[in-house]
Scaffold this motif. Structure first.
Motif, PDB file in Angstrom:
ATOM      1  N   TYR A 280      -4.029   0.507  -4.071  1.00  0.00           N
ATOM      2  CA  TYR A 280      -2.897  -0.494  -3.649  1.00  0.00           C
ATOM      3  C   TYR A 280      -2.824  -1.450  -4.470  1.00  0.00           C
ATOM      4  O   TYR A 280      -3.678  -1.444  -5.571  1.00  0.00           O
ATOM      5  CB  TYR A 280      -3.161  -0.859  -2.354  1.00  0.00           C
ATOM      6  N   PHE A 281      -1.627  -1.964  -4.086  1.00  0.00           N
ATOM      7  CA  PHE A 281      -1.000  -3.015  -4.883  1.00  0.00           C
ATOM      8  C   PHE A 281      -1.424  -4.529  -3.894  1.00  0.00           C
ATOM      9  O   PHE A 281      -1.397  -4.366  -2.625  1.00  0.00           O
ATOM     10  CB  PHE A 281       0.207  -3.424  -5.937  1.00  0.00           C
ATOM     11  N   SER A 282      -1.641  -5.619  -4.758  1.00  0.00           N
ATOM     12  CA  SER A 282      -1.217  -6.773  -4.256  1.00  0.00           C
ATOM     13  C   SER A 282      -0.986  -7.885  -5.232  1.00  0.00           C
ATOM     14  O   SER A 282      -0.753  -7.591  -6.338  1.00  0.00           O
ATOM     15  CB  SER A 282      -3.079  -7.536  -4.091  1.00  0.00           C
TER      16      SER A 282
ATOM     17  N   ILE B 123       7.383  -5.149  -5.132  1.00  0.00           N
ATOM     18  CA  ILE B 123       6.375  -5.936  -6.247  1.00  0.00           C
ATOM     19  C   ILE B 123       6.767  -6.148  -7.369  1.00  0.00           C
ATOM     20  O   ILE B 123       6.642  -7.170  -8.499  1.00  0.00           O
ATOM     21  CB  ILE B 123       5.793  -4.396  -6.942  1.00  0.00           C
ATOM     22  N   VAL B 124       8.645  -5.761  -7.713  1.00  0.00           N
ATOM     23  CA  VAL B 124       9.363  -6.206  -8.722  1.00  0.00           C
ATOM     24  C   VAL B 124       9.479  -7.516  -8.599  1.00  0.00           C
ATOM     25  O   VAL B 124      10.120  -8.261  -9.693  1.00  0.00           O
ATOM     26  CB  VAL B 124      10.566  -5.448  -8.761  1.00  0.00           C
ATOM     27  N   LYS B 125      10.085  -7.948  -7.361  1.00  0.00           N
ATOM     28  CA  LYS B 125      10.613  -9.348  -6.768  1.00  0.00           C
ATOM     29  C   LYS B 125       9.125 -10.128  -7.271  1.00  0.00           C
ATOM     30  O   LYS B 125       9.295 -11.773  -7.845  1.00  0.00           O
ATOM     31  CB  LYS B 125      10.560  -9.166  -5.722  1.00  0.00           C
ATOM     32  N   ALA B 126       7.960  -9.570  -7.274  1.00  0.00           N
ATOM     33  CA  ALA B 126       6.962 -10.471  -7.249  1.00  0.00           C
ATOM     34  C   ALA B 126       6.350 -10.884  -8.670  1.00  0.00           C
ATOM     35  O   ALA B 126       6.364 -12.023  -9.766  1.00  0.00           O
ATOM     36  CB  ALA B 126       5.741  -9.675  -6.803  1.00  0.00           C
ATOM     37  N   LEU B 127       7.189 -10.358  -9.992  1.00  0.00           N
ATOM     38  CA  LEU B 127       6.957  -9.109 -11.177  1.00  0.00           C
ATOM     39  C   LEU B 127       7.841 -10.850 -11.482  1.00  0.00           C
ATOM     40  O   LEU B 127       7.681 -11.673 -12.753  1.00  0.00           O
ATOM     41  CB  LEU B 127       6.753  -8.519 -11.800  1.00  0.00           C
TER      42      LEU B 127
ATOM     43  N   ARG C 245       0.853  -1.371  -0.075  1.00  0.00           N
ATOM     44  CA  ARG C 245      -0.380  -0.301  -0.400  1.00  0.00           C
ATOM     45  C   ARG C 245       1.057   1.183   0.183  1.00  0.00           C
ATOM     46  O   ARG C 245       1.240   1.674   1.066  1.00  0.00           O
ATOM     47  CB  ARG C 245      -1.105  -0.045   1.147  1.00  0.00           C
ATOM     48  N   PRO C 246       1.614   1.669  -1.173  1.00  0.00           N
ATOM     49  CA  PRO C 246       2.251   2.832  -1.101  1.00  0.00           C
ATOM     50  C   PRO C 246       1.326   3.951  -0.506  1.00  0.00           C
ATOM     51  O   PRO C 246      -0.167   4.001  -0.681  1.00  0.00           O
ATOM     52  CB  PRO C 246       2.309   3.345  -3.027  1.00  0.00           C
TER      53      PRO C 246
ATOM     54  N   VAL D  68       7.122   5.280  -6.541  1.00  0.00           N
ATOM     55  CA  VAL D  68       6.783   4.324  -5.881  1.00  0.00           C
ATOM     56  C   VAL D  68       8.280   3.788  -5.349  1.00  0.00           C
ATOM     57  O   VAL D  68       8.753   3.719  -5.936  1.00  0.00           O
ATOM     58  CB  VAL D  68       5.887   3.135  -6.671  1.00  0.00           C
ATOM     59  N   GLU D  69       8.051   4.413  -3.975  1.00  0.00           N
ATOM     60  CA  GLU D  69       9.394   4.178  -3.144  1.00  0.00           C
ATOM     61  C   GLU D  69       9.905   3.141  -2.927  1.00  0.00           C
ATOM     62  O   GLU D  69       9.420   2.030  -3.054  1.00  0.00           O
ATOM     63  CB  GLU D  69       8.770   4.545  -1.488  1.00  0.00           C
ATOM     64  N   PRO D  70      11.315   2.680  -3.001  1.00  0.00           N
ATOM     65  CA  PRO D  70      12.032   1.850  -3.457  1.00  0.00           C
ATOM     66  C   PRO D  70      11.524   0.199  -2.597  1.00  0.00           C
ATOM     67  O   PRO D  70      11.304  -0.746  -3.383  1.00  0.00           O
ATOM     68  CB  PRO D  70      13.071   2.022  -3.198  1.00  0.00           C
ATOM     69  N   ARG D  71      11.331   0.355  -1.608  1.00  0.00           N
ATOM     70  CA  ARG D  71      10.806  -0.499  -0.860  1.00  0.00           C
ATOM     71  C   ARG D  71       9.481  -1.177  -1.537  1.00  0.00           C
ATOM     72  O   ARG D  71       9.076  -2.481  -0.853  1.00  0.00           O
ATOM     73  CB  ARG D  71      10.297  -0.069   0.956  1.00  0.00           C
ATOM     74  N   TYR D  72       8.959  -0.343  -1.547  1.00  0.00           N
ATOM     75  CA  TYR D  72       7.243  -1.037  -2.367  1.00  0.00           C
ATOM     76  C   TYR D  72       7.505  -1.531  -3.440  1.00  0.00           C
ATOM     77  O   TYR D  72       7.176  -2.492  -3.873  1.00  0.00           O
ATOM     78  CB  TYR D  72       6.152  -0.063  -2.304  1.00  0.00           C
TER      79      TYR D  72
END
Lengths: 465, 146
Positions: free
Chosen positions: A456-458, A342-346, A323-324, A334-338
């Motif tokens: 937000y993302f999930s 997400i990038v890792k999930a992708l 949730r950014p 989008v802050e690096p921690r978020y």
């Protein structure tokens, strides 16, 4: 007391009294009778027919749909031409009526549920095949767990009148209605597939498993409503969609068995020796035991193709929310921690979704709005081919009361393949939307910044891989 | 003046007639204690006990988190078939079980540390909630699995 159905209007009363009487006169007058008492049943014999697949009803070819309709028409005709024939539709429907509301051996609310319905459908399927002289006929299933298959399969509603042997005039669902997502979505299905033991899945001698209530029971009531045939034990078998619904319920059992080595059926003799009797396709009164039903492929000669849903779902343990701190009056970096999450999930090929709740789009007319990750792309409005295109928000006004605007929509967009590059954009993300032009019309180009109560993302967590 | 008052009174009666049954209507609220270990449980089941429903009623009981001012959060649902449309009397279901593992986990992320929650159980048939169904449940409890 006798609660008043919200659907009990004059049209429904007309359909039930006239439509039902025209199509299935003997069923309309049916009473809950025992399936037969012709003395001791002959034991079921090993089935040596070819193994054939039960397939999703939505994927049947035109010729297969016609065969299905021919089979049910023959079964309905038999109920009229020879009301005493136990293979006729009235008697077939009354099997459920008897076992589910009169029999001293109830088959709901305990571990008989899955096994008894498997046996019921098996003999029903053989009779249908016999009536059209096709030993390879297999029932289709309604795979409602797939989000694009929430409407009743077209064969059962087209045409939506009594010339269609798969039609039933008491349904509360119209052909364009969809099952409520919350009754059959992944929140419901994942616990079913991952039930730790048969007790949780299929119940025990005195209690039911989780799926008997939902999704099984919910779909019954969603289709039948308060007073339709599908909503009551004694009449559910009168609707041909019942058999497609229960074929899918049977598939759940099959899929659960395949899901893990620990997903075993009961070994208790009290379960294995459960026995029920049915007429077979040759009008022979047969008894079959639970132990003879457990391997549907080798024993009963049908299997199921791999479900597209199951290919994905067993790997998803949960949707992790990212949730950014989203603001709508400026681009969001989008802050690096978020972003890293997400990038890792992708990178791990996990599904990523963008949730937009209570989105502010015009609600005074039916329209489809395209959502883009930046206003310039929304202005250009190139549709799905744009790398910034994220999906659409449909707004559909109530057909009957067009002056009542719908609630602000909540949308979930699958952004797995689209958002990766945008996450790295130094300009950030600023969501924008534009009304989709009608076919062949030019884009209007009136893009607007998108505002919503929350964004937000999930992503799907798949640690079970 | 009197006529205007009478009109207003009539409107109030009409609104009360239309709105109150839907509000008080058929939904029931329960306060659930969140038992220890619920966050680490592999499964969580909501058990509705001693559920009394008309034997001729086909309903889907939909469970929502009851939070004032917030968007409704669906926890789960369960369908209960009628015995028969012609049946009379009341059926008693000793326990109706709804798996709420995933939905509760999602809700808990936004409500860490909370040890109780209020839920609303709304009976539906088809797309619409039933406004005048007489039913009851003795209790609602969350049962964590192993």
């Amino acid at each position: 007391m006798s609660p008043k159905s919200p659907f009990e209007n004059s049209r429904r009363i007309f359909l039930r009294s006239v439509g039902g009487a025209l199509l299935i006169p003997s069923v309309a007058q049916a009473i809950c009778e025992p399936p037969g008492a012709p003395g001791s049943a002959r034991p079921w014999r090993a089935d040596c027919r070819p193994i054939r697949a039960r397939r999703p009803a939505s994927t049947l070819a035109a010729a297969e749909i016609q065969k299905l309709k021919d089979a049910y028409k023959a079964m309905r005709d038999l109920a009229v031409s020879d009301p005493s024939d136990p293979r006729g539709f009235t008697h077939q429907a009354n099997i459920h009526c008897w076992f589910c509301s009169v029999s001293p051996q109830p088959v709901h609310g305990n571990w008989q549920f899955f096994a008894w319905h498997r046996a019921y459908l098996y003999f029903h399927e053989r009779i249908l095949g016999k009536l059209i002289n096709d030993s390879e006929f297999r029932l289709p299933y309604w795979d409602w767990e797939i989000s694009t298959h929430r409407q009743m399969p077209g064969a059962y509603t087209t045409p939506n009148n009594n010339t269609n042997s798969l039609w039933n005039g008491t349904r509360a669902m119209s052909p364009t209605d969809e099952l409520p997502d919350e009754d059959v979505n992944e929140d419901v299905m994942e616990p079913v597939y991952s039930a730790a033991n048969f007790g949780e899945f299929g119940g025990g001698a005195g209690y039911s498993g989780i799926p008997e209530g939902s999704p099984h029971g919910s779909v019954h009531v969603d289709v039948g409503g308060f007073s339709g045939d599908m909503g009551a034990f004694d009449t559910a078998g009168r609707d041909p969609i019942f058999y497609a619904h229960h074929a899918n319920v049977d598939k759940l059992w099959s899929d659960w068995n395949k899901g893990a080595s620990s997903h075993e059926n009961p070994s208790d003799p009290a379960f294995l020796n459960l026995s029920w009797s049915f007429y077979d396709e040759n009008r022979i009164w047969r008894s079959i035991k639970a132990s003879q039903l457990l391997n549907h492929e080798t024993q009963l000669r049908y299997n199921y193709g791999l479900s597209r849903f199951r290919e994905i779902l067993p790997c998803i343990l949960d949707w992790i929310i990212v949730r950014p701190p989203w603001k709508f009056d400026r681009p969001v970096i989008v802050e690096p921690r978020y972003r890293d999450q997400i990038v890792k999930a992708l990178d791990n090929r996990r599904p990523v979704r963008l949730h937009i709740n209570n989105v502010q789009v015009p609600l005074d007319k039916s329209a489809v709005y395209r959502v883009y990750a930046d206003p310039k792309s929304a202005e250009a409005d190139e549709g799905p081919k744009s790398p910034a295109f994220l999906g659409v928000i449909p707004v559909v006004l109530n057909n009957r009361e067009k002056h009542h605007p719908p609630k602000p929509p909540q949308v979930v967009l699958n952004v797995s393949r689209r958002i990766s590059a945008l996450l790295h954009s130094p300009d950030g993300i600023q969501l924008a939307f534009v009304e989709r032009p009608a076919k062949k019309a030019k884009a209007t180009g009136k893009a607007q910044l998108l505002t919503a109560r929350e964004v937000y993302f999930s992503y799907g967590e798949t640690i079970r891989e | 003046m009197v006529k205007r008052f009478a009109n207003k009174a009539w409107c109030l009666v009409l609104v009360a007639t239309l709105v109150l049954p839907a509000m008080a209507g058929s939904s029931k609220e329960f306060v659930l204690d969140l038992p220890q270990g619920i966050d680490t449980a592999s499964s969580v089941v909501l058990v509705l006990s001693e559920v009394r429903l008309p034997r001729n009623a086909a309903v889907v009981l939909r469970v929502r988190v009851a939070e004032s001012g917030a968007a409704e959060v669906a926890l789960g649902s369960i369908g209960v078939l009628a015995e028969s449309k012609d049946a009379e009397g009341t059926a008693v279901h000793a326990a109706l079980r709804i798996d709420v593992t995933k939905t509760l986990k999602r809700w808990r992320k936004d409500h860490p540390g909370v040890n109780a929650m209020r839920i609303r159980v709304v009976p539906y048939a088809g797309k619409e909630p039933l406004a005048s169904l007489e039913w009851s449940a003795a209790s609602a409890d969350l049962k964590p699995g192993a």
